[in-house]
Design an enzyme around this catalytic site. Sequence first.
Site, PDB file in Angstrom:
ATOM      1  N   ASP A  35    -103.997 159.045 -46.649  1.00 30.61           N
ATOM      2  CA  ASP A  35    -104.404 157.925 -47.570  1.00 30.61           C
ATOM      3  C   ASP A  35    -105.068 158.847 -48.579  1.00 30.61           C
ATOM      4  OD1 ASP A  35    -104.666 154.701 -47.495  1.00 30.61           O
ATOM      5  OD2 ASP A  35    -105.895 155.954 -48.934  1.00 30.61           O
ATOM      6  N   ILE A  36    -105.114 158.510 -49.968  1.00 26.78           N
ATOM      7  CA  ILE A  36    -105.546 159.142 -50.893  1.00 26.78           C
ATOM      8  C   ILE A  36    -107.082 158.713 -51.032  1.00 26.78           C
ATOM      9  CG2 ILE A  36    -105.294 157.232 -52.977  1.00 26.78           C
ATOM     10  CD1 ILE A  36    -104.138 159.831 -54.682  1.00 26.78           C
ATOM     11  N   ASN A  92    -102.128 145.410 -43.596  1.00 25.99           N
ATOM     12  CA  ASN A  92    -102.502 144.270 -44.371  1.00 25.99           C
ATOM     13  C   ASN A  92    -101.411 143.619 -45.101  1.00 25.99           C
ATOM     14  OD1 ASN A  92    -105.353 145.169 -44.112  1.00 25.99           O
ATOM     15  ND2 ASN A  92    -105.053 146.810 -45.884  1.00 25.99           N
ATOM     16  N   GLY A  98    -105.687 142.019 -48.306  1.00 26.49           N
ATOM     17  CA  GLY A  98    -106.266 143.284 -48.925  1.00 26.49           C
ATOM     18  C   GLY A  98    -105.100 144.210 -49.133  1.00 26.49           C
ATOM     19  N   HIS A 105     -96.485 149.207 -44.681  1.00 27.38           N
ATOM     20  CA  HIS A 105     -97.136 150.489 -44.214  1.00 27.38           C
ATOM     21  C   HIS A 105     -98.263 150.213 -43.183  1.00 27.38           C
ATOM     22  CE1 HIS A 105     -99.467 148.930 -47.952  1.00 27.38           C
ATOM     23  NE2 HIS A 105    -100.422 149.345 -47.020  1.00 27.38           N
TER      24      HIS A 105
HETATM   25  P1  5GP Z   1    -102.916 148.538 -48.759  1.00 31.40           P
HETATM   26  O1  5GP Z   1    -104.286 148.109 -49.724  1.00 31.40           O
HETATM   27  O2  5GP Z   1    -101.674 147.944 -49.339  1.00 31.40           O
HETATM   28  O3  5GP Z   1    -103.205 147.881 -47.501  1.00 31.40           O
HETATM   29  O4  5GP Z   1    -102.944 150.183 -48.684  1.00 31.40           O
HETATM   30  C1  5GP Z   1    -102.423 150.776 -49.675  1.00 31.40           C
HETATM   31  C2  5GP Z   1    -103.178 152.222 -49.468  1.00 31.40           C
HETATM   32  O5  5GP Z   1    -102.460 153.073 -50.077  1.00 31.40           O
HETATM   33  C3  5GP Z   1    -104.628 152.171 -50.060  1.00 31.40           C
HETATM   34  O6  5GP Z   1    -105.420 152.695 -48.933  1.00 31.40           O
HETATM   35  C4  5GP Z   1    -104.617 153.359 -50.960  1.00 31.40           C
HETATM   36  O7  5GP Z   1    -105.957 154.092 -50.993  1.00 31.40           O
HETATM   37  C5  5GP Z   1    -103.611 153.971 -50.680  1.00 31.40           C
HETATM   38  N1  5GP Z   1    -103.034 154.880 -51.892  1.00 31.40           N
HETATM   39  C6  5GP Z   1    -102.671 154.107 -53.207  1.00 31.40           C
HETATM   40  N2  5GP Z   1    -102.147 154.989 -53.990  1.00 31.40           N
HETATM   41  C7  5GP Z   1    -101.930 156.085 -53.355  1.00 31.40           C
HETATM   42  C8  5GP Z   1    -101.318 157.337 -53.518  1.00 31.40           C
HETATM   43  O8  5GP Z   1    -100.863 157.638 -54.855  1.00 31.40           O
HETATM   44  N3  5GP Z   1    -101.316 158.301 -52.602  1.00 31.40           N
HETATM   45  C9  5GP Z   1    -101.528 158.157 -51.174  1.00 31.40           C
HETATM   46  N4  5GP Z   1    -101.561 159.046 -50.440  1.00 31.40           N
HETATM   47  N5  5GP Z   1    -102.114 156.872 -50.967  1.00 31.40           N
HETATM   48  C10 5GP Z   1    -102.385 155.970 -52.008  1.00 31.40           C
END
Ligand code: 5GP
Length: 119
Positions: A35-36, A92, A98, A105
């Site tokens: 995760d970034i 999520n 969230g 994922h």
């Molecule tokens: P969500 O909020 O949808 O459950 O999780 C999305 C996740 O993707 C977040 O934890 C966010 O930090 C991660 N994320 C968003 N953009 C990028 C990206 O460009 N690269 C990576 N590796 N993770 C990302």
Amino acid sequence: MAGEPQADCLFCKIVAREVPADVVRETETTLAFRDINPQAPTHVLVIPKVHHPDAATLAAAEPTIAADVLREAGEVASEEKVDGTGFRIIFNTGSGAGQTVFHAHAHVLGGRGFNWPPG
Ligand code: 5GP
Ligand code: ZN
């Protein structure tokens, strides 16, 4: 069409290697990358290569691939050596919970303590 790559989807672009990612594992059906914006010492995302908007729709449409995602989450935890102390697999689902990227994922989080209930 369900399962087809979506032009406007960040994670489809990571699968296509159009957007770079720190990939830790890959199978025929899944990709795992860091995760970034990590929320724990280990924070890896495991995604199906096919596009479905969230884990529940993935499981309904392609249950074997949903199982692949779960198995890979376990493999990541093992490789990252967080399986002994315990880890979280989080899906999520929906913006109210969230979710910000609408390609299914699993978050695999480990390497620190966790509270219950989650925030
Ligand atoms: P969500 O909020 O949808 O459950 O999780 C999305 C996740 O993707 C977040 O934890 C966010 O930090 C991660 N994320 C968003 N953009 C990028 C990206 O460009 N690269 C990576 N590796 N993770 C990302
Ligand atoms: Zn996608």
